[in-house]
Design a protein around this motif. Structure first.
Motif, mmCIF file in Angstrom:
data_model
loop_
_atom_site.group_PDB
_atom_site.id
_atom_site.type_symbol
_atom_site.label_atom_id
_atom_site.label_comp_id
_atom_site.label_asym_id
_atom_site.label_seq_id
_atom_site.Cartn_x
_atom_site.Cartn_y
_atom_site.Cartn_z
ATOM 1 N N MET A 1 -9.881 47.145 -76.492
ATOM 2 C CA MET A 1 -10.999 46.821 -77.343
ATOM 3 C C MET A 1 -11.762 48.117 -77.643
ATOM 4 O O MET A 1 -11.852 49.009 -76.808
ATOM 5 C CB MET A 1 -11.911 45.805 -76.656
ATOM 6 C CG MET A 1 -13.069 45.372 -77.492
ATOM 7 S SD MET A 1 -14.154 44.053 -76.852
ATOM 8 C CE MET A 1 -13.609 43.703 -75.230
ATOM 9 N N ARG A 2 -12.330 48.183 -78.827
ATOM 10 C CA ARG A 2 -13.164 49.316 -79.229
ATOM 11 C C ARG A 2 -14.624 48.924 -79.044
ATOM 12 O O ARG A 2 -15.066 47.902 -79.551
ATOM 13 C CB ARG A 2 -12.883 49.697 -80.679
ATOM 14 C CG ARG A 2 -11.449 50.139 -80.885
ATOM 15 C CD ARG A 2 -11.146 50.386 -82.350
ATOM 16 N NE ARG A 2 -11.788 51.638 -82.765
ATOM 17 C CZ ARG A 2 -12.265 51.860 -83.975
ATOM 18 N NH1 ARG A 2 -12.218 50.935 -84.912
ATOM 19 N NH2 ARG A 2 -12.812 53.021 -84.270
ATOM 20 N N LEU A 3 -15.379 49.749 -78.320
ATOM 21 C CA LEU A 3 -16.773 49.480 -78.007
ATOM 22 C C LEU A 3 -17.639 50.606 -78.550
ATOM 23 O O LEU A 3 -17.393 51.777 -78.260
ATOM 24 C CB LEU A 3 -16.992 49.406 -76.492
ATOM 25 C CG LEU A 3 -16.052 48.535 -75.673
ATOM 26 C CD1 LEU A 3 -16.345 48.697 -74.190
ATOM 27 C CD2 LEU A 3 -16.167 47.090 -76.100
ATOM 28 N N GLU A 29 -15.582 51.766 -68.146
ATOM 29 C CA GLU A 29 -14.581 52.451 -67.321
ATOM 30 C C GLU A 29 -13.178 51.888 -67.494
ATOM 31 O O GLU A 29 -12.208 52.498 -67.037
ATOM 32 C CB GLU A 29 -14.992 52.384 -65.849
ATOM 33 C CG GLU A 29 -16.251 53.184 -65.553
ATOM 34 C CD GLU A 29 -16.771 53.008 -64.140
ATOM 35 O OE1 GLU A 29 -16.234 52.165 -63.383
ATOM 36 O OE2 GLU A 29 -17.736 53.715 -63.785
ATOM 37 N N ASP A 30 -13.040 50.764 -68.155
ATOM 38 C CA ASP A 30 -11.730 50.136 -68.362
ATOM 39 C C ASP A 30 -10.890 51.012 -69.292
ATOM 40 O O ASP A 30 -11.260 51.230 -70.445
ATOM 41 C CB ASP A 30 -11.912 48.747 -68.968
ATOM 42 C CG ASP A 30 -10.627 47.973 -69.103
ATOM 43 O OD1 ASP A 30 -9.532 48.584 -69.127
ATOM 44 O OD2 ASP A 30 -10.708 46.736 -69.204
ATOM 45 N N PRO A 31 -9.751 51.504 -68.809
ATOM 46 C CA PRO A 31 -8.921 52.387 -69.641
ATOM 47 C C PRO A 31 -8.349 51.696 -70.880
ATOM 48 O O PRO A 31 -7.901 52.364 -71.812
ATOM 49 C CB PRO A 31 -7.809 52.847 -68.697
ATOM 50 C CG PRO A 31 -7.804 51.877 -67.579
ATOM 51 C CD PRO A 31 -9.185 51.299 -67.488
ATOM 52 N N GLU A 32 -8.392 50.370 -70.918
ATOM 53 C CA GLU A 32 -7.924 49.630 -72.090
ATOM 54 C C GLU A 32 -8.935 49.680 -73.244
ATOM 55 O O GLU A 32 -8.593 49.369 -74.381
ATOM 56 C CB GLU A 32 -7.656 48.164 -71.721
ATOM 57 C CG GLU A 32 -6.533 47.992 -70.716
ATOM 58 C CD GLU A 32 -5.183 48.430 -71.272
ATOM 59 O OE1 GLU A 32 -4.869 48.084 -72.426
ATOM 60 O OE2 GLU A 32 -4.467 49.135 -70.536
ATOM 61 N N ASN A 33 -10.184 50.065 -72.931
ATOM 62 C CA ASN A 33 -11.232 50.112 -73.943
ATOM 63 C C ASN A 33 -11.416 51.534 -74.467
ATOM 64 O O ASN A 33 -11.405 52.487 -73.693
ATOM 65 C CB ASN A 33 -12.561 49.613 -73.377
ATOM 66 C CG ASN A 33 -12.529 48.141 -73.054
ATOM 67 O OD1 ASN A 33 -11.768 47.385 -73.647
ATOM 68 N ND2 ASN A 33 -13.348 47.720 -72.109
ATOM 69 N N ARG A 110 -16.966 46.414 -81.473
ATOM 70 C CA ARG A 110 -17.974 45.638 -80.759
ATOM 71 C C ARG A 110 -19.123 46.576 -80.416
ATOM 72 O O ARG A 110 -18.914 47.620 -79.824
ATOM 73 C CB ARG A 110 -17.379 45.030 -79.487
ATOM 74 C CG ARG A 110 -18.387 44.237 -78.694
ATOM 75 C CD ARG A 110 -17.765 43.150 -77.867
ATOM 76 N NE ARG A 110 -17.113 42.124 -78.655
ATOM 77 C CZ ARG A 110 -17.751 41.148 -79.308
ATOM 78 N NH1 ARG A 110 -19.062 41.087 -79.303
ATOM 79 N NH2 ARG A 110 -17.080 40.236 -79.972
ATOM 80 N N LEU A 111 -20.349 46.215 -80.829
ATOM 81 C CA LEU A 111 -21.542 47.020 -80.546
ATOM 82 C C LEU A 111 -22.191 46.514 -79.272
ATOM 83 O O LEU A 111 -22.586 45.348 -79.187
ATOM 84 C CB LEU A 111 -22.531 46.939 -81.711
ATOM 85 C CG LEU A 111 -23.872 47.650 -81.504
ATOM 86 C CD1 LEU A 111 -23.677 49.154 -81.331
ATOM 87 C CD2 LEU A 111 -24.825 47.346 -82.650
#
Length: 129
Positions: A1-3, A29-33, A110-111
């Motif tokens: 996901m992009r944050l 900290e999630d490497p998927e984000n 996602r903001l």
């Protein structure tokens, strides 16, 4: 996901991480984000720190370097986001927050924000403590 982090969360993440709740910290900290910060946030920090705002007592260059060293990715301000600002309802009048909302919608990302006035703009807004 992009944050995409709003300006306060960017400051907290790189300068005052103890202010982050555990859910937000885990997301960052999630490497998927992919964690993004807006060029508009650096501009906001520059302006408000120069005005002497105590909640912006940071040098913009230091925040920029810290964000990059943390692995956050700069999101440039694109023209399509700036044009979208004109069509946003006036839930909030802060120009920096309005641009962040427009960036979240136009990218889309996602903001993450601490501002309770922003969620009515889009389902892309996540309100954090």
């Amino acid at each position: 996901m992009r944050l995409l982090l709003d300006t306060h969360l960017l400051l907290w993440a790189v300068a005052e991480p103890d202010r982050l709740d555990s859910v937000t910290r885990n997301a960052l900290e999630d490497p998927e984000n992919e964690v993004l910060f807006s060029a508009a946030s650096i501009w906001e920090i520059a302006i408000k720190s120069r005005l002497g705002r105590p909640d912006f007592a940071f040098r913009p260059q230091e925040i920029l370097l810290a964000a990059q060293e943390t692995g956050f990715v700069e999101l440039p301000v694109r023209a399509r986001a700036t044009t979208l600002v004109a069509d946003l309802p006036l839930h909030h009048r802060d120009p920096f927050d309005r641009l962040l909302i427009a960036q979240a919608i136009s990218e889309p990302v996602r903001l993450y924000t601490t501002d309770s006035l922003l969620p009515p703009y889009s389902e892309l807004v996540t309100l954090v403590a």
